[in-house]
Design a protein around this motif. Structure first.
Motif, PDB file in Angstrom:
ATOM      1  N   PRO A   1      25.777  -0.293  -8.926  1.00 55.18           N
ATOM      2  CA  PRO A   1      26.484  -1.242  -9.802  1.00 55.18           C
ATOM      3  C   PRO A   1      27.396  -2.169  -9.006  1.00 55.18           C
ATOM      4  O   PRO A   1      27.991  -1.769  -7.991  1.00 55.18           O
ATOM      5  N   GLY A   2      27.517  -3.395  -9.462  1.00 56.94           N
ATOM      6  CA  GLY A   2      28.373  -4.361  -8.781  1.00 56.94           C
ATOM      7  C   GLY A   2      28.628  -5.574  -9.642  1.00 56.94           C
ATOM      8  O   GLY A   2      27.806  -5.945 -10.489  1.00 56.94           O
ATOM      9  N   GLU A   3      29.785  -6.208  -9.436  1.00 56.65           N
ATOM     10  CA  GLU A   3      30.181  -7.376 -10.213  1.00 56.65           C
ATOM     11  C   GLU A   3      30.241  -8.616  -9.319  1.00 56.65           C
ATOM     12  O   GLU A   3      30.278  -8.516  -8.087  1.00 56.65           O
ATOM     13  N   PRO A   4      30.245  -9.802  -9.923  1.00 53.14           N
ATOM     14  CA  PRO A   4      30.307 -11.032  -9.126  1.00 53.14           C
ATOM     15  C   PRO A   4      31.525 -11.066  -8.211  1.00 53.14           C
ATOM     16  O   PRO A   4      32.591 -10.541  -8.537  1.00 53.14           O
ATOM     17  N   VAL A   5      31.355 -11.723  -7.061  1.00 56.00           N
ATOM     18  CA  VAL A   5      32.427 -11.864  -6.073  1.00 56.00           C
ATOM     19  C   VAL A   5      33.537 -12.743  -6.638  1.00 56.00           C
ATOM     20  O   VAL A   5      33.290 -13.723  -7.346  1.00 56.00           O
ATOM     21  N   ARG A   6      34.785 -12.388  -6.320  1.00 52.39           N
ATOM     22  CA  ARG A   6      35.937 -13.155  -6.795  1.00 52.39           C
ATOM     23  C   ARG A   6      36.692 -13.851  -5.660  1.00 52.39           C
ATOM     24  O   ARG A   6      37.247 -14.923  -5.851  1.00 52.39           O
ATOM     25  N   SER A   7      36.793 -13.212  -4.486  1.00 53.34           N
ATOM     26  CA  SER A   7      37.509 -13.825  -3.369  1.00 53.34           C
ATOM     27  C   SER A   7      36.786 -15.092  -2.922  1.00 53.34           C
ATOM     28  O   SER A   7      35.583 -15.255  -3.125  1.00 53.34           O
ATOM     29  N   ASP A   8      37.533 -15.993  -2.287  1.00 51.53           N
ATOM     30  CA  ASP A   8      36.938 -17.256  -1.822  1.00 51.53           C
ATOM     31  C   ASP A   8      37.695 -17.739  -0.593  1.00 51.53           C
ATOM     32  O   ASP A   8      38.914 -17.912  -0.632  1.00 51.53           O
ATOM     33  N   ASP A   9      36.941 -17.955   0.503  1.00 49.85           N
ATOM     34  CA  ASP A   9      37.567 -18.493   1.706  1.00 49.85           C
ATOM     35  C   ASP A   9      37.346 -19.995   1.844  1.00 49.85           C
ATOM     36  O   ASP A   9      37.754 -20.591   2.840  1.00 49.85           O
ATOM     37  N   PHE A  10      36.692 -20.606   0.850  1.00 43.38           N
ATOM     38  CA  PHE A  10      36.462 -22.056   0.825  1.00 43.38           C
ATOM     39  C   PHE A  10      35.797 -22.541   2.115  1.00 43.38           C
ATOM     40  O   PHE A  10      36.084 -23.633   2.608  1.00 43.38           O
ATOM     41  N   ALA A  11      34.896 -21.732   2.642  1.00 42.89           N
ATOM     42  CA  ALA A  11      34.217 -22.074   3.891  1.00 42.89           C
ATOM     43  C   ALA A  11      33.006 -22.978   3.677  1.00 42.89           C
ATOM     44  O   ALA A  11      32.480 -23.536   4.640  1.00 42.89           O
ATOM     45  N   ALA A  12      32.543 -23.097   2.443  1.00 43.94           N
ATOM     46  CA  ALA A  12      31.388 -23.952   2.139  1.00 43.94           C
ATOM     47  C   ALA A  12      31.856 -25.143   1.315  1.00 43.94           C
ATOM     48  O   ALA A  12      32.782 -25.022   0.493  1.00 43.94           O
ATOM     49  N   PRO A  13      31.231 -26.305   1.508  1.00 47.05           N
ATOM     50  CA  PRO A  13      31.641 -27.477   0.719  1.00 47.05           C
ATOM     51  C   PRO A  13      31.412 -27.255  -0.772  1.00 47.05           C
ATOM     52  O   PRO A  13      30.462 -26.591  -1.185  1.00 47.05           O
ATOM     53  N   GLY A  14      32.300 -27.804  -1.580  1.00 48.79           N
ATOM     54  CA  GLY A  14      32.173 -27.706  -3.024  1.00 48.79           C
ATOM     55  C   GLY A  14      32.748 -26.414  -3.569  1.00 48.79           C
ATOM     56  O   GLY A  14      33.117 -25.505  -2.827  1.00 48.79           O
ATOM     57  N   LEU A  15      32.804 -26.347  -4.885  1.00 48.41           N
ATOM     58  CA  LEU A  15      33.310 -25.162  -5.564  1.00 48.41           C
ATOM     59  C   LEU A  15      32.143 -24.255  -5.938  1.00 48.41           C
ATOM     60  O   LEU A  15      31.134 -24.723  -6.467  1.00 48.41           O
ATOM     61  N   VAL A  16      32.294 -22.962  -5.693  1.00 50.19           N
ATOM     62  CA  VAL A  16      31.265 -22.003  -6.056  1.00 50.19           C
ATOM     63  C   VAL A  16      31.338 -21.748  -7.561  1.00 50.19           C
ATOM     64  O   VAL A  16      32.339 -22.069  -8.215  1.00 50.19           O
ATOM     65  N   PRO A  17      30.267 -21.172  -8.167  1.00 48.11           N
ATOM     66  CA  PRO A  17      30.208 -21.073  -9.629  1.00 48.11           C
ATOM     67  C   PRO A  17      31.331 -20.298 -10.280  1.00 48.11           C
ATOM     68  O   PRO A  17      31.598 -20.485 -11.478  1.00 48.11           O
ATOM     69  N   ARG A  18      32.013 -19.415  -9.539  1.00 51.66           N
ATOM     70  CA  ARG A  18      33.009 -18.566 -10.204  1.00 51.66           C
ATOM     71  C   ARG A  18      34.230 -19.348 -10.687  1.00 51.66           C
ATOM     72  O   ARG A  18      35.006 -18.843 -11.483  1.00 51.66           O
ATOM     73  N   TRP A  19      34.415 -20.589 -10.228  1.00 50.00           N
ATOM     74  CA  TRP A  19      35.584 -21.379 -10.629  1.00 50.00           C
ATOM     75  C   TRP A  19      35.254 -22.282 -11.808  1.00 50.00           C
ATOM     76  O   TRP A  19      34.163 -22.838 -11.897  1.00 50.00           O
ATOM     77  N   HIS A  20      36.219 -22.469 -12.711  1.00 47.48           N
ATOM     78  CA  HIS A  20      36.055 -23.411 -13.808  1.00 47.48           C
ATOM     79  C   HIS A  20      37.404 -24.046 -14.147  1.00 47.48           C
ATOM     80  O   HIS A  20      38.465 -23.512 -13.844  1.00 47.48           O
ATOM     81  N   TRP A  21      37.331 -25.222 -14.773  1.00 47.63           N
ATOM     82  CA  TRP A  21      38.506 -25.958 -15.216  1.00 47.63           C
ATOM     83  C   TRP A  21      38.772 -25.684 -16.684  1.00 47.63           C
ATOM     84  O   TRP A  21      37.909 -25.159 -17.400  1.00 47.63           O
ATOM     85  N   GLN A  22      39.943 -26.132 -17.167  1.00 48.38           N
ATOM     86  CA  GLN A  22      40.297 -25.967 -18.570  1.00 48.38           C
ATOM     87  C   GLN A  22      39.804 -27.112 -19.457  1.00 48.38           C
ATOM     88  O   GLN A  22      40.010 -27.089 -20.668  1.00 48.38           O
TER      89      GLN A  22
END
Length: 509
Positions: free
Chosen positions: A298-319
């Protein structure tokens, strides 16, 4: 034997629906006002999930959702695979029922189109019949339509572009003893029966019902097939029936955990001699069970982010629907958020707050925050956001920079909980939010040196602050940078963050 424990996704993934195609399982969830929306998750075993995409970059009513519309937007969607395409059908209770398609769930997805315009139409699900005709079942939101507790079926064309027949109420919950708030229907076929799986009784207190009929138009008979019983799993609410390649059946549903949102459970599913589904352990949710795929971890989506890749990864969202330049993520190991003007200084009003769901287990969030700009009132920090919120970060004052903890609500001004000048006048600190098993947040911060080495002395702010639920969602953890309306901002003013380190139940997540 490998066991999994429920919930398999212990965070806010509301109103899940899922399909299997080959050996792959795909799941989507409600996203309400958040953008990008319609998160897409992938699994090969039903217990380990990865957040791979968001199907909706922005809500199609662009101007309307340029501001946070808490509780509006994408309500319970459905996901299907038909004729070589993946189909998402979702409701916006203020605008109608929308459709979008993709050949690959990772995207790109089409622009959404409106299948049924109108207010109060919710929780739609299509079915392509064996004779080539197509149908749509949906529920009703009393807040918009004036009615609820009923399920409606309407015939639509197979391309889901238009309605081709009259709508009919096929189940009226007011005619069923004890039924209230019947909603969230999913339409299936099996062994000559049309099936509607739908919850009733309310999100936090209800049960799961199965309806069946030999005709899509009814009449439908029903049974309650999953309820809390003597378990701690309140609800249990709407979800998805999926099967495995070897023919076993499973049911994914959610449980309302308040501040932690609507978390996802996985139930084994069988059939009794009369052909009715049996979910969980005799109709009650299981807490642990052997994994569908032996040996699966069992495992859940990754939450940590080192911002090493361009753009925002899917786990982030705006209001709200994002505007140009809300984030600068060039892959250099940091995220920059230009300061956005904020008329009231209230973070519930600010679309440019970049968030993730709050995990359902004790968690710690840590990130470095650097404030740029000389305009008084410019600020940047970390927020735990719900109907009320609290944040910790840096504020530019007329005489320097202060580290500050504040809290606020939907109305009125923020209240300062703690503030003090940053030693040496530095404009960089490390902010930490420690969240306990009840959702109480303890804020802390430490200074950071010019070389980037952090001081070991954490300064904690007491007492702890209790996080609050959002509007139909759990609490969220976010990053922001803002300034008073009319502030004299330079292009580089704002906040720089990163990396974001998250631990859940003592393990990096």
């Amino acid at each position: 034997m490998t066991l999994y424990s429920n919930p398999v996704l212990d965070a806010d993934w509301p109103d899940p629906d899922a399909v299997r195609v080959g050996d792959d399982y795909w799941m989507i969830a409600s996203s309400f006002n958040r953008a990008p929306g319609l998160p897409v998750l992938h699994s090969r075993d039903l217990v380990s999930w990865e957040h791979v995409a968001n199907a909706l970059p922005a809500l199609p009513q662009t101007g309307h959702y340029a501001l946070p519309r808490h509780g509006s937007g994408v309500w319970a969607p459905s996901l299907r695979h038909h004729d070589g395409l993946f189909w998402i059908v979702y409701p916006d209770p203020d605008h109608g029922i929308f459709v979008l398609t993709a050949t690959d769930p990772r995207g790109p997805w089409s622009e959404p189109w409106c299948l049924v315009p109108g207010r109060g139409l919710i929780d739609p699900c299509p079915l392509w019949d064996d004779d080539g005709r197509a149908y749509l079942v949906h529920g009703w939101a009393k807040s918009r339509a004036g009615v609820k507790n009923r399920l409606t079926v309407v015939e639509v064309d197979p391309a889901l572009r238009r309605v081709v027949g009259p709508a009919r109420t096929v189940v009226d919950g007011d005619e069923l003893p004890g039924f209230r708030t019947l909603e969230g229907p999913k339409l299936y076929q099996r062994d000559g029966w049309y099936w509607i799986f739908a919850p009733a009784g309310g999100v936090a207190t209800g049960w799961q019902t199965a309806f069946r009929s030999r005709s899509v138009w009814g009449p439908y008979e029903h049974r309650v097939v999953l309820e809390q019983g003597d378990t701690p799993v309140n609800g249990p609410h709407q979800g998805a029936w999926v099967d495995t390649p070897d023919g076993a059946d499973w049911f994914l549903h959610f449980q309302d955990r308040g501040v932690f949102g609507r978390v996802v459970h996985l139930q084994p599913m069988g059939w009794d001699p009369d052909g009715w589904p049996v979910m969980g352990d005799g109709g009650q949710p299981v807490l642990t069970h052997p994994t569908p795929v032996p040996g699966a971890e069992p495992g859940e989506p990754v939450r940590s982010d080192d911002f090493a890749a361009p753009g925002l990864v899917p786990r982030w969202h705006w209001q709200a629907n994002p505007g140009d330049g809300w984030a600068v993520a060039d892959g250099g190991g940091a995220l920059r958020l230009p300061a956005r003007p904020s008329p009231r200084g209230n973070l519930r009003d600010q679309g440019a707050v970049l968030c993730q769901q709050l995990p359902g287990q004790p968690s710690t969030w840590e990130t470095r925050v650097e404030l740029s700009g000389d305009a008084p009132g410019t600020r940047a920090g970390v927020v735990v956001l719900g109907r009320e919120y609290a944040w910790a970060g840096l504020v530019r004052t007329p005489v320097g920079v202060e580290v500050t903890v504040r809290r606020g609500g939907a109305y009125g001004d923020e209240e300062t909980v703690a503030q003090e000048p940053v030693p040496g006048g530095a404009a960089t600190v490390v902010v930490r939010a420690v969240v306990d098993a009840e959702g109480a947040v303890t804020w802390g911060w430490q200074t950071t040196t010019a070389t980037g080495d952090d001081d070991t002395a954490w300064r904690e702010v007491a007492p702890a602050w209790q996080a609050h639920v959002g509007h139909w969602i759990g609490a969220e953890v976010g990053l922001f940078a803002s300034a008073p309306l009319g502030a004299d901002l330079a292009p580089g003013d704002g906040g720089t963050f990163g990396p974001v380190r998250v631990t859940v139940a003592g393990k990096e997540a």
